[in-house]
Scaffold this active site. Structure first.
Site, PDB file in Angstrom:
ATOM      1  N   SER A 138       0.850  -1.200   0.000  1.00  0.00           N
ATOM      2  CA  SER A 138       0.000   0.000   0.000  1.00  0.00           C
ATOM      3  C   SER A 138       0.883   1.246   0.000  1.00  0.00           C
ATOM      4  CB  SER A 138      -0.864   0.013   1.268  1.00  0.00           C
ATOM      5  OG  SER A 138      -1.506   1.265   1.411  1.00  0.00           O
ATOM      6  N   TYR A 151      -2.470  -1.515  10.367  1.00  0.00           N
ATOM      7  CA  TYR A 151      -2.597  -1.727   8.917  1.00  0.00           C
ATOM      8  C   TYR A 151      -1.387  -1.144   8.192  1.00  0.00           C
ATOM      9  CZ  TYR A 151      -4.134  -1.405   4.106  1.00  0.00           C
ATOM     10  OH  TYR A 151      -4.192  -1.518   2.728  1.00  0.00           O
TER      11      TYR A 151
END
Ligand SMILES: NC(=O)c1ccc[n+]([C@@H]2O[C@H](COP(=O)([O-])OP(=O)(O)OC[C@H]3O[C@@H](n4cnc5c(N)ncnc54)[C@H](OP(=O)(O)O)[C@@H]3O)[C@@H](O)[C@H]2O)c1
Length: 250
Positions: A138, A151
């Site tokens: 990400s 995350y």
């Protein structure tokens, strides 16, 4: 990686980026196998894409991964591409009542799921003349958002781990690629994300990724669409503090 003639397993193929990639590779004539927990989604996607195969799999379950890998070795020995894409994202407050259940879920899925899938399928991938492992990280691996602490850290972990894996597999037949999405319209953080105008439309994201792969435009093994380059290169370009402040309201 080569774009045709592959047998590709995509975890998290039941929605969003995984489904988009699965359908794009399927359209190119590759044999695509998708894995995810939701049998209804697997059935729907297989019906919409004749020839695609779906397997129910929870990547948090090590025994299930081992059984799955054994089944793949027996039934689909030609598998040459693994796409580690399954992932979850949840907000967390580190100052509220201590509760590590969210962090544990994220680490088991995003980190241990990837490590375990890779370890289980690596021996089979090594025997193929041309193979690849693609793992979804990400842009938040590079500039974190404070409300998604585990995350963001899970994706930073994967980025670092992939750099080591790439070196360890140098000289083997396995190409190690890192897919680094920006914010994309999927159901990752809830249904609102599907229509968030700040997120990149999914079809446009998949198209750009497929163009980068086709053109072998993956320097250092990273698949970077234009939209994520600001985050990916924030530190190098001296923009880190500004971007971090923007993401975190500081
Ligand atoms: N969308 C974004 O803005 C964005 C940005 C950066 C990175 N990413 C990454 O992109 C990847 C795909 O996410 P997405 O945006 O496409 O969201 P999504 O639509 O929610 O897809 C997540 C996928 O992961 C699967 N999954 C989750 N937990 C699993 C488990 N325990 N076992 C097996 N499969 C599991 C889900 O399938 P089941 O529920 O059927 O199991 C689903 O197919 C993730 O790694 C995510 O972190 C997304």
């Amino acid at each position: 990686m080569q774009m045709t003639g592959n047998t590709i397993l995509i975890t998290g193929g039941t929605s969003g980026i995984g489904r988009g990639l699965a359908e794009a590779f399927h359209r190119l004539g590759n044999q695509v196998i998708i894995a995810g927990r939701r049998q209804g989604r697997l059935d729907e996607i297989m019906a919409a894409n004749p020839g695609m195969i779906g397997f129910q799999l929870d990547v948090r379950n090590p025994a299930a991964i081992d059984a799955f890998a054994a089944r793949v070795r027996e039934k689909i020995p030609e598998l040459n591409v693994l796409v580690n894409n399954a992932g979850i994202s949840r907000p967390e407050s580190l100052t509220a009542e201590p509760d590590l259940s969210v962090a544990r879920d994220i680490i088991e899925t995003n980190v241990m799921g990837v490590l375990h899938m890779t370890a289980a399928l690596l021996p089979a991938l090594k025997t193929k003349p041309r193979s690849a492992i693609i793992t979804t990280t990400s842009g938040l691996a590079f500039v974190p958002r404070n409300n998604f602490p585990t995350y963001c850290a899970s994706k930073a972990f994967l980025h670092s781990w992939l750099k080591s894996l790439r070196i360890q597999l140098r000289g083997s037949s396995i190409e190690v690629l890192e897919l680094v999405p920006p914010y994309v319209q999927t159901e990752l953080s809830g249904s609102h994300q599907m229509s968030d105008p700040h997120a990149m439309p999914l079809a446009a994201y998949i198209d750009e990724v497929m163009r980068l792969l086709t053109g072998r435009n993956t320097p250092d093994g990273e698949i970077l669409v234009e939209r994520v380059k600001g985050e990916r290169w924030a530190e190098r370009d001296g923009n880190y503090a500004r971007r971090f402040a923007l993401f975190n309201g500081t």
